[in-house]
Design a protein around this motif. Sequence first.
Motif, PDB file in Angstrom:
ATOM      1  N   GLU A  11       6.100   7.824  15.025  1.00  0.00           N
ATOM      2  CA  GLU A  11       6.702   6.649  14.272  1.00  0.00           C
ATOM      3  C   GLU A  11       6.026   6.332  12.913  1.00  0.00           C
ATOM      4  N   ASP A  12       4.651   6.446  13.080  1.00  0.00           N
ATOM      5  CA  ASP A  12       3.887   6.004  11.897  1.00  0.00           C
ATOM      6  C   ASP A  12       3.505   7.251  10.984  1.00  0.00           C
ATOM      7  N   ALA A  13       4.243   8.464  11.191  1.00  0.00           N
ATOM      8  CA  ALA A  13       3.939   9.672  10.274  1.00  0.00           C
ATOM      9  C   ALA A  13       4.708   9.481   8.997  1.00  0.00           C
ATOM     10  N   PRO A  14       5.818   9.060   8.454  1.00  0.00           N
ATOM     11  CA  PRO A  14       6.422   8.706   7.170  1.00  0.00           C
ATOM     12  C   PRO A  14       5.300   7.965   6.546  1.00  0.00           C
TER      13      PRO A  14
ATOM     14  N   LYS B 113       2.358   9.840   5.607  1.00  0.00           N
ATOM     15  CA  LYS B 113       2.436  10.765   4.567  1.00  0.00           C
ATOM     16  C   LYS B 113       2.297  10.205   3.272  1.00  0.00           C
ATOM     17  N   LYS B 114       2.798   8.935   3.271  1.00  0.00           N
ATOM     18  CA  LYS B 114       2.750   8.443   1.910  1.00  0.00           C
ATOM     19  C   LYS B 114       1.092   8.314   1.582  1.00  0.00           C
ATOM     20  N   LEU B 115       0.509   7.993   2.472  1.00  0.00           N
ATOM     21  CA  LEU B 115      -0.911   7.617   2.342  1.00  0.00           C
ATOM     22  C   LEU B 115      -1.652   9.088   1.899  1.00  0.00           C
ATOM     23  N   GLY B 116      -1.228  10.108   2.656  1.00  0.00           N
ATOM     24  CA  GLY B 116      -1.803  11.528   2.253  1.00  0.00           C
ATOM     25  C   GLY B 116      -1.433  11.886   0.907  1.00  0.00           C
ATOM     26  N   ASP B 117      -0.234  11.733   0.501  1.00  0.00           N
ATOM     27  CA  ASP B 117       0.466  12.167  -0.565  1.00  0.00           C
ATOM     28  C   ASP B 117      -0.097  11.426  -1.969  1.00  0.00           C
ATOM     29  N   ALA B 118      -0.564  10.141  -1.781  1.00  0.00           N
ATOM     30  CA  ALA B 118      -1.189   9.321  -2.859  1.00  0.00           C
ATOM     31  C   ALA B 118      -2.354  10.026  -3.087  1.00  0.00           C
ATOM     32  N   ARG B 119      -2.724   9.671  -4.584  1.00  0.00           N
ATOM     33  CA  ARG B 119      -4.089   9.929  -5.064  1.00  0.00           C
ATOM     34  C   ARG B 119      -5.214   8.937  -4.641  1.00  0.00           C
TER      35      ARG B 119
ATOM     36  N   LEU C 251       0.878  -1.229   0.067  1.00  0.00           N
ATOM     37  CA  LEU C 251       0.052  -0.017  -0.205  1.00  0.00           C
ATOM     38  C   LEU C 251       0.673   1.231   0.083  1.00  0.00           C
ATOM     39  N   GLY C 252       1.958   1.244   0.713  1.00  0.00           N
ATOM     40  CA  GLY C 252       2.494   2.428   0.921  1.00  0.00           C
ATOM     41  C   GLY C 252       3.576   2.734  -0.418  1.00  0.00           C
TER      42      GLY C 252
END
Length: 202
Positions: A68-71, A74-80, A39-40
């Motif tokens: 710890e889970d912020a990176p 962020k990946k999920l937030g940046d994804a479409r 997913l990431g």
Amino acid sequence: MKKITAGLFISLDGVVEAPDQWHFPYFNDEMGAAVDGQLGAADTMLLGRVTYDSFAGAWPDREAAGEEDAPFAKKLGDARKIVVSRQPLEFTWRNSELLQGDLVEAAAALKEEGEGSIGISGSVSIVRQLLAAGLLDELHLLVHPIAVRKGMRLFDEGDTTLPLTLLSSTRFQTGVLYLVYGPAVEVPEGGYEEARAHLPAE
């Protein structure tokens, strides 16, 4: 062409509903890496409304908290993020949009949008439809050594079988099996007459 992958936490008896109630004791670094790899790594996410609501209600806050889970958040937030819903929605999570038109037709069109991957998490109805349509490239199952005994199963009843090909298998230290399946290249045939030739002679 984009690849569509789906990831699911699943029990020994096939339950995929409410994994937050039974899977966390088995979550370790190995599982975290598997989830991040499926997913990431996706540049696009295809989600049902219930899954989206759950994600949107949690991951933006986790990203803002900077722990710890912020990176990963962020990946999920940046994804479409494309949400499948019959009702109009108001989005507060960035890069979110409503799927337009038929799911199968839209998914087929998304696959044609260059390189990358489209990730699905949960969203069982979407997974079932894309499997039936032959559009799902990889089905990632994290099989937990527990029988939940109630709740929605991954596969519902139907008139046809759904053969798959095992692409990889990994055993985690927790006893979880990480199985990745793809579409069946060849559908095996045969009955007992063929099978009995493989039984021990003595």
